[in-house]
Design an enzyme around this catalytic site. Structure first.
Site, short mmCIF file in Angstrom:
data_model
loop_
_atom_site.label_atom_id
_atom_site.label_comp_id
_atom_site.label_asym_id
_atom_site.label_seq_id
_atom_site.Cartn_x
_atom_site.Cartn_y
_atom_site.Cartn_z
N LYS A 27 -0.46 4.76 4.57
CA LYS A 27 -1.33 3.80 5.27
C LYS A 27 -0.78 3.53 6.66
CE LYS A 27 -3.80 -0.57 4.74
NZ LYS A 27 -5.09 0.09 5.08
N HIS A 41 0.83 -1.20 0.00
CA HIS A 41 0.00 0.00 0.00
C HIS A 41 0.87 1.25 0.00
CE1 HIS A 41 -3.24 -2.77 1.22
NE2 HIS A 41 -4.07 -1.84 0.77
#
Length: 229
Positions: free
Chosen positions: A123, A119
């Site tokens: 995040k 990600h």
């Protein structure tokens, strides 16, 4: 249909507003048919209280929830329809179904499961809620709980039988990559999903909202959404 967003100016809130612009779904502040929360774990209590007070279904796409949050959602589901979705992509919902089937067929005697996710650099939780969701899908297929290995580091890390391993990668602007590796004797099966933008999560959230609209109280998932398609 009318929906209200708990965090309309957040990344997912903006994506949902953009996706709704091409549909018959209106974004409203009051009088919504469905309430959508993609905010933060600390905001969940307020979202539940609002949904209960307005007697409308609640879609929760927030990740990083713990057992206490899950209990709150289960209690709310006695009075309203609640859909908890760590990932609202229809493709990921289908991936989870495939993972369950693969885990059931392959078993654990000679097949190991590892889940790798990537990600964007911003995040905050790891492994991702989607990765953990896929792990639960694998456990469902095997019919038993597994020991989770949440990132290996050090020595003496011989793999335990039946465990599910997780690895998290963070960087850049990756919207979300997930690979479920079934590692067997002399062969590997890899089930993968690649998110190219948040638009897929926004479109899935709108599909889930349509599913929830007018639904009876209960706790639902994206599996219920794709089964209804």
């Amino acid at each position: 249909m009318k929906i209200a967003l708990i965090a309309p100016d957040g990344r997912m809130g903006q994506a949902i507003k953009a996706a709704a612009a091409d549909t018959d779904i209106a974004i409203v502040d009051t009088g919504a048919d469905v309430l959508i929360d993609f905010s933060a774990p600390d905001a969940l209590r307020g979202s539940i209280d609002r949904a209960l007070s307005e007697n409308v279904p609640l879609l929760v796409g927030t990740t990083g929830l713990d057992e206490g949050h899950d209990q709150l959602l289960e209690e709310a589901a006695r009075d309203i329809a609640v859909l908890k979705a760590p990932n609202t992509s229809l493709g990921v919902a289908l991936l989870a179904d495939l993972v369950t089937r693969a885990a059931r067929i392959l078993g654990e005697d000679s097949w190991d499961i590892e889940i790798v996710e990537a990600h964007h650099r911003r995040k905050a939780d790891a492994p991702s809620g989607t990765a953990l969701h896929l792990g639960l899908a694998a456990e469902k297929g095997r019919g038993e709980d597994a020991h989770d290995e949440l990132g290996r580091c050090g020595t003496g890390l011989k793999r335990e039988a039946g465990e599910i391993g997780y690895a998290a990668v963070r960087g850049g602007t990756v919207a979300g990559d997930h690979d479920v590796l079934f590692l067997g004797p002399d062969e590997r099966l890899i089930l993968s999903h690649r998110a190219e933008s948040r638009a897929i999560f926004a479109r899935g959230a709108l599909t889930a909202a349509r599913f929830l609209n007018g639904r009876e109280p209960g706790l639902y998932s994206m599996a219920d959404v794709i089964d209804a398609e």
